[in-house]
Design a protein around this motif. Structure first.
Motif, PDB file in Angstrom:
ATOM      1  N   HIS A 198       1.048  -1.195  -0.076  1.00 44.73           N
ATOM      2  CA  HIS A 198      -0.017  -0.266   0.008  1.00 44.73           C
ATOM      3  C   HIS A 198       0.886   1.446   0.013  1.00 44.73           C
ATOM      4  CE1 HIS A 198      -3.674   2.219   1.196  1.00 44.73           C
ATOM      5  NE2 HIS A 198      -2.919   2.939   2.110  1.00 44.73           N
ATOM      6  N   SER A 205      -0.592  10.170   6.078  1.00 46.02           N
ATOM      7  CA  SER A 205      -2.015   9.577   6.164  1.00 46.02           C
ATOM      8  C   SER A 205      -2.331   9.481   7.709  1.00 46.02           C
ATOM      9  CB  SER A 205      -2.039   8.471   5.517  1.00 46.02           C
ATOM     10  OG  SER A 205      -1.511   7.305   6.152  1.00 46.02           O
ATOM     11  N   HIS A 262       1.057   4.522  -2.453  1.00 43.59           N
ATOM     12  CA  HIS A 262       0.972   5.925  -2.214  1.00 43.59           C
ATOM     13  C   HIS A 262       2.060   6.582  -3.050  1.00 43.59           C
ATOM     14  CE1 HIS A 262      -2.424   6.785   0.367  1.00 43.59           C
ATOM     15  NE2 HIS A 262      -2.172   5.746   1.321  1.00 43.59           N
ATOM     16  N   ASP A 286      -6.626   7.198  -0.040  1.00 47.81           N
ATOM     17  CA  ASP A 286      -6.721   5.738  -0.139  1.00 47.81           C
ATOM     18  C   ASP A 286      -7.487   5.504  -1.638  1.00 47.81           C
ATOM     19  OD1 ASP A 286      -5.078   5.282   1.635  1.00 47.81           O
ATOM     20  OD2 ASP A 286      -6.436   4.156   2.871  1.00 47.81           O
TER      21      ASP A 286
HETATM   22 ZN    ZN Z   1      -3.133   4.917   2.689  1.00 50.09          ZN
END
Ligand code: ZN
Ligand code: KG4
Length: 354
Positions: free
Chosen positions: A111, A143, A115, A312
């Motif tokens: 993940h 985040s 980003h 996200d």
């Molecule tokens: Zn995230």
């Protein structure tokens, strides 16, 4: 190449179809914010159950909006780490089922890598290819779950190096906790951002301490700021009106100051001329303005993706997956969720001198 990306690591069920050039053909994000709001934060079991309800319709919609059938895809990418185990599992099972049924290759995506590469996504043809950064760049990823500075020399895991991260709370988590203390609801970032714009940080300076003593460190610590706000509220009660705006401005100023100062220092220490923002906190207007000014002063080029690419989304997962597929990489149906990132970490949570 057209790749489907599925993201269920936290509280968004998301799916998108993206090309290896970064063109976003569809991008569907279904937020669970309203579901978790009464608890003031994400409840893992509630998140997993809602992903299970939403993942198939969200994937169907992403394919329909892109005008492609599963048979037309060149691969299926899915967030396999880091995140909530139960939440990740839902996306993984959906991706595996689809990849197996349609006979398409499967790739897991970290993940955080998603980003860090989201700056390359092109929505309706923007930005132009030459307006995207070249490697290497220094990226601030801030985040609700992560806050760290990375040097990015390329899209592969081995080309991404953490330079410093938070010792405790993530920046977005600090916004959310302070908003909760102030009775402002969840998530806290957007509302604190709005109130801070009307406030005077100097008027509430005594409530918020300077952020981190060791100036040369690239590590962050935000829990002290949060505790200071908590003590202030315990002593004086919840501020209202202008005093509330001032406190938000002082809190946001302290967080943004640390993020900007350390990101710019990291770029200079690395001799890198490009700075990229990533993560939901990159939506913060104070951060955007202050980072732009600091980069301009130092002759650094700043790249700020649109909001939809910062929070996200499935598009960043599809794109990072497309690059893995293009490099000939594949995962098997044994791919399992991991709660931690695959990127090596240099910052130890908690301990050590600051
Ligand atoms: Zn995230
Ligand atoms: O990247 P994201 O959508 O989800 C993850 O945590 O992975 O980031 C959400 C976080 C939340 O903590 C939210 O409060 C924060 O980003 N956020 C903001 C702003 N908009 C969202 N923080 C500060 N200012 C904002 N305008």
């Amino acid at each position: 190449m057209r790749v489907l990306g599925i993201e269920t690591s936290c509280d968004e069920t998301a799916a998108a179809v993206v090309t290896e050039a970064g063109d976003v053909l569809s991008d569907v994000v279904r937020s669970q914010v309203a579901l978790h709001a009464p608890y003031g934060g994400v409840v893992p079991e509630v998140a997993a159950r809602d992903h299970a309800r939403a993942v198939v319709p969200v994937v169907r919609e992403a394919l329909a909006r892109a005008g492609v059938a599963a048979a037309d895809l060149d691969g299926v990418a899915v967030t396999s780490r880091p995140g909530l185990a139960g939440a990740l599992l839902v996306g993984l099972q959906a991706a595996k089922g689809l990849a197996w049924a349609a006979g398409k290759p499967l790739v897991g995506v970290d993940h955080l890598v998603g980003h860090l590469l989201a700056v390359f996504l092109r929505r309706d043809g923007a930005p132009a290819p030459e307006e995207r950064p070249e490697f290497p760049y220094v990226a601030l990823l801030a985040s609700g779950g992560h806050t760290a500075i990375y040097r990015v020399d390329g899209p592969a895991l081995g080309a991404i190096r953490e330079l410093g991260a938070t010792r405790d709370d993530a920046a977005g988590e600090a916004f959310d906790k302070v908003a909760k203390l102030l009775g402002l609801g969840y998530p806290g970032g957007p509302v604190v951002d709005r109130l801070a714009a009307e406030g005077d940080a100097a008027a509430a300076a005594e409530a918020v301490p300077a952020v981190m003593a060791r100036k040369e460190s690239l590590e962050f610590s935000f829990s002290g700021i949060k505790s200071a706000v908590a003590r202030h509220v315990a002593r004086r009660g919840r501020p209202e009106g202008q005093a509330l705006n001032d406190l938000c401005a002082a809190f946001q100023g302290a967080v943004v100051g640390a993020l900007v100062q350390k990101t710019v220092r990291a770029a200079r220490a690395e001799g890198v001329e490009r700075v990229v923002l990533a993560g939901g906190v990159a939506a913060n207007r104070g951060l955007r303005a202050s980072m732009a000014a600091a980069c301009a002063r130092r002759g650094l080029a700043l790249f700020v993706p649109p909001f939809a690419s910062c929070t996200d989304n499935g598009a960043m997962i599809a794109y990072a997956g497309a690059l893995r597929l293009a490099a000939g990489e594949r995962d098997t149906l044994d791919l399992a969720p991991e709660t931690k990132t695959a990127l090596p970490r240099v910052t130890r949570k908690g301990g050590g001198a600051r």
